[in-house]
Structure formats: structure tokens, C-alpha cells
Design an enzyme around this catalytic site. Sequence first.
Site, mmCIF file in Angstrom:
data_model
loop_
_atom_site.group_PDB
_atom_site.id
_atom_site.type_symbol
_atom_site.label_atom_id
_atom_site.label_comp_id
_atom_site.label_asym_id
_atom_site.label_seq_id
_atom_site.Cartn_x
_atom_site.Cartn_y
_atom_site.Cartn_z
ATOM 1 N N GLU A 41 0.835 -1.195 0.000
ATOM 2 C CA GLU A 41 0.000 0.000 0.000
ATOM 3 C C GLU A 41 0.881 1.261 0.000
ATOM 4 O O GLU A 41 1.665 1.469 0.925
ATOM 5 C CB GLU A 41 -0.921 -0.016 1.225
ATOM 6 N N GLU A 72 -4.472 -6.875 3.027
ATOM 7 C CA GLU A 72 -3.250 -7.574 3.442
ATOM 8 C C GLU A 72 -3.274 -9.040 3.046
ATOM 9 O O GLU A 72 -2.248 -9.607 2.645
ATOM 10 C CB GLU A 72 -3.054 -7.422 4.946
ATOM 11 N N GLN A 94 1.893 -2.120 5.905
ATOM 12 C CA GLN A 94 2.184 -0.750 6.314
ATOM 13 C C GLN A 94 2.474 -0.603 7.803
ATOM 14 O O GLN A 94 3.349 0.166 8.195
ATOM 15 C CB GLN A 94 1.016 0.149 5.907
ATOM 16 N N ALA A 96 2.659 -3.349 11.415
ATOM 17 C CA ALA A 96 2.533 -4.742 11.857
ATOM 18 C C ALA A 96 1.168 -5.023 12.449
ATOM 19 O O ALA A 96 0.691 -6.163 12.422
ATOM 20 C CB ALA A 96 3.625 -5.064 12.877
ATOM 21 N N ASP A 97 0.515 -4.009 12.969
ATOM 22 C CA ASP A 97 -0.828 -4.165 13.533
ATOM 23 C C ASP A 97 -1.833 -4.656 12.497
ATOM 24 O O ASP A 97 -2.890 -5.200 12.854
ATOM 25 C CB ASP A 97 -1.313 -2.838 14.106
ATOM 26 N N TYR A 98 -1.529 -4.444 11.209
ATOM 27 C CA TYR A 98 -2.457 -4.804 10.142
ATOM 28 C C TYR A 98 -2.080 -6.102 9.443
ATOM 29 O O TYR A 98 -2.631 -6.435 8.394
ATOM 30 C CB TYR A 98 -2.524 -3.683 9.106
ATOM 31 N N ILE A 99 -1.163 -6.836 10.026
ATOM 32 C CA ILE A 99 -0.703 -8.062 9.376
ATOM 33 C C ILE A 99 -1.638 -9.245 9.622
ATOM 34 O O ILE A 99 -1.599 -10.247 8.910
ATOM 35 C CB ILE A 99 0.734 -8.415 9.839
ATOM 36 N N PRO A 101 -4.856 -9.914 9.006
ATOM 37 C CA PRO A 101 -5.645 -10.470 7.898
ATOM 38 C C PRO A 101 -4.822 -11.342 6.954
ATOM 39 O O PRO A 101 -5.394 -12.143 6.201
ATOM 40 C CB PRO A 101 -6.167 -9.215 7.175
ATOM 41 N N HIS A 141 -1.231 1.021 16.229
ATOM 42 C CA HIS A 141 -0.008 1.350 15.494
ATOM 43 C C HIS A 141 1.229 1.121 16.357
ATOM 44 O O HIS A 141 2.258 1.773 16.158
ATOM 45 C CB HIS A 141 -0.026 2.808 15.019
#
Length: 349
Positions: A41, A72, A94, A96-99, A101, A141
Site C-alpha cells: 500500500e 493484506e 504498512q 505490523a498491527d495490520y498483518i 488479515p 499502530h
Amino acid sequence: MTDVIEEQQADATTRMNMIQAINSAMDVMMERDAGVVVMGEDVGYFGGVFRATAGLQAKYGKTRVFDTPITECGIIGVAVGMGAYGLRPVPEIQFADYIYPALDQLVSEAARLRYRSDGEFTAPITVRSPFGGGIFGGQTHSQSPEGIFTHVSGLKTVIPSTPYDAKGLLIAAIEDNDPTIFFEPKRIYNGPFNGHWDRPAANWSKHPGGEVPTGYYKIPLGKAAVVREGEAVTMLAYGTMVHVCAQVVEDFGVDAEIIDLRSLVPLDIETIEESVKKTGRCLIVHEATRTGGFGAELSALVQERCFYHLEAPVERVTGFDTPYPHSLEWAYFPGPVRIGMALKKILKD
């Protein structure tokens, strides 16, 4: 530096922060190998939210550095397919909190592909992602999910603590034929952080780890660095916590040996064992939550291998078992106060 630099192309070095070193690693590898592609992204024209991919699309084109939708799971799924096809994708998550999924693709596909195909296919992907706190990012974040990935057979997990290490380790990860999770401690992107949030910020210009070769070199995965030798206690840390531990040791005047793990899987257990048998004490520090954190595995390994050499119980200083708070960040962050208390306790026992 104590590492053997393999196949270094040039002796020239320059001062870099960690973002620049990561960018340089991708640049070097994209120039050497046409199969290396960067995706994620905002990584293309925008150059990434932290500018780690700045300039790469302009240099290598939109087919090798390209933006993806906000998905993701899709990013990693496509990367796995690219790897099986013969490319070496470097997808960015973008934060690690969004990894999360992407966990199914990482665990069920990337980590298993070599095994379930009997070596016919591999997933040589390197998933970059900023992680950790210390920037007032709050609960979405600031997370440190490295322990989740160390539990998965088939994944490698790497965390640098200096620009020098970041470039050398990232090049090694990109060249590796197994999928690697490459977590970047965003608190130290621009300079080492000693844990004293109320002191002036530092940058990499005066730190030896900020001197980075401009060409190709790599640091083998699975080799820890002894950043400080000592006799009283062994301190195990990685990422930002390496610098915090070094400051605490200086503040308290403790003769501690500090080991920067650099990669959690593979783990340099030999260096850890040698140090703990020498000092007789072990303190583990990480920012992730305590229960099920990688420190628990380290503690078990030290107990199993060094039991008869230990003069005190293994101690851990970690984040708490709560979401990462915004207003109480420095209470949650394993800073000098909590690490100092643990040092006093372990040296007293």
C-alpha cells in the site's frame, strides 16, 4: 563490525538512518536480480508511509514497484504465487498491527509450501513491516506480534537494531528461499532510542551502526551480535530494546553482556548458551506482551541448557498483557525504570 561481510562489492560507506539502509538494500537487490519486486500500500509513487521505498518506482518502473489495494490477505496471497512462479517479492505491510488479515496466507500457504510440495515449490518472500511502540501510535499502530510468527514452522523472523544490520539482514532475507517476516522497529528508524523519552532525540550520525556500506553485503540469518561484553549478567534483546538495555547498563554501572538476537528464527542459541554459562544470570527484554511472548521461549531454552550454571532465576521485562495504551505509553514501554529494577533483583539473588 565482527560479521564477515560476504561478496561486498565496494568498500565505500556512508551514514544512513534505518529507512535509508532498508531502501538501499532493496535498491541493491533489485539491481542485482530482476526477479525482486516490491509491492504494498502506497509503496510506489508515494514511496511508503515512512518513505522506505522512495525513488524505487521511478528507477525500476511500475511493473517492479507497484501499489496494491488495502487488502493484506491479498498482498501476501499474490506474493506467495509470485514466489512459486520464481520471483522474489518484497511485500510491505504498512504497520505490523495490520498483518493479521494476512495470517492465513502466511501460515497456511507461505510457511507450508516447500514442505507440502516436497521442495518442488518455495515461497521466497520477505514481508517488511514497521512494528513496536514509542511513537504514541496507540493500540493500532504500536503492536509487536513477532511471537505469533516464531511459533509457525517454515517462517523466519528477523528484527534489526541498527541501519548496518537492517541492510545486511534484509539482503540476506531477500536472497533466502524461505518466507521471512522482517520487522522494522519504527521507533529507531531515525536514530537509536535509549528509553528516556524526556531526553533529546538522537540520530544515527554518531552511532557506529549508522555507518553502512553503499554496495552489496549481507549478514547471515541466525547469527546474534554481542554488542557489549560483560561478566555479571546476560541481557537478551532485539530491536529498540537493544539500545534501551545499553543505556540502562550505563546508567547503573552494571557489567552486563548484551546480546542482540537479530533473528529470532533461526536463533543463535549457541551464543546465548555460551554467555549465560559465563555470567550465571539472564535477563530478557522485549516490548511485546508477556504471556506467550518470545521471551518465554528464550527463558525455557536458557533453563534447559544452562540450568546448572544459573545463579538466579531467569528474569523477563516485557510489555503488559493489555492493548498498547496511548496515554500510558511510557508505563507500558519496558523502559529504564523497570529494566533497572529487574537488574537489581537478579544481581541480588
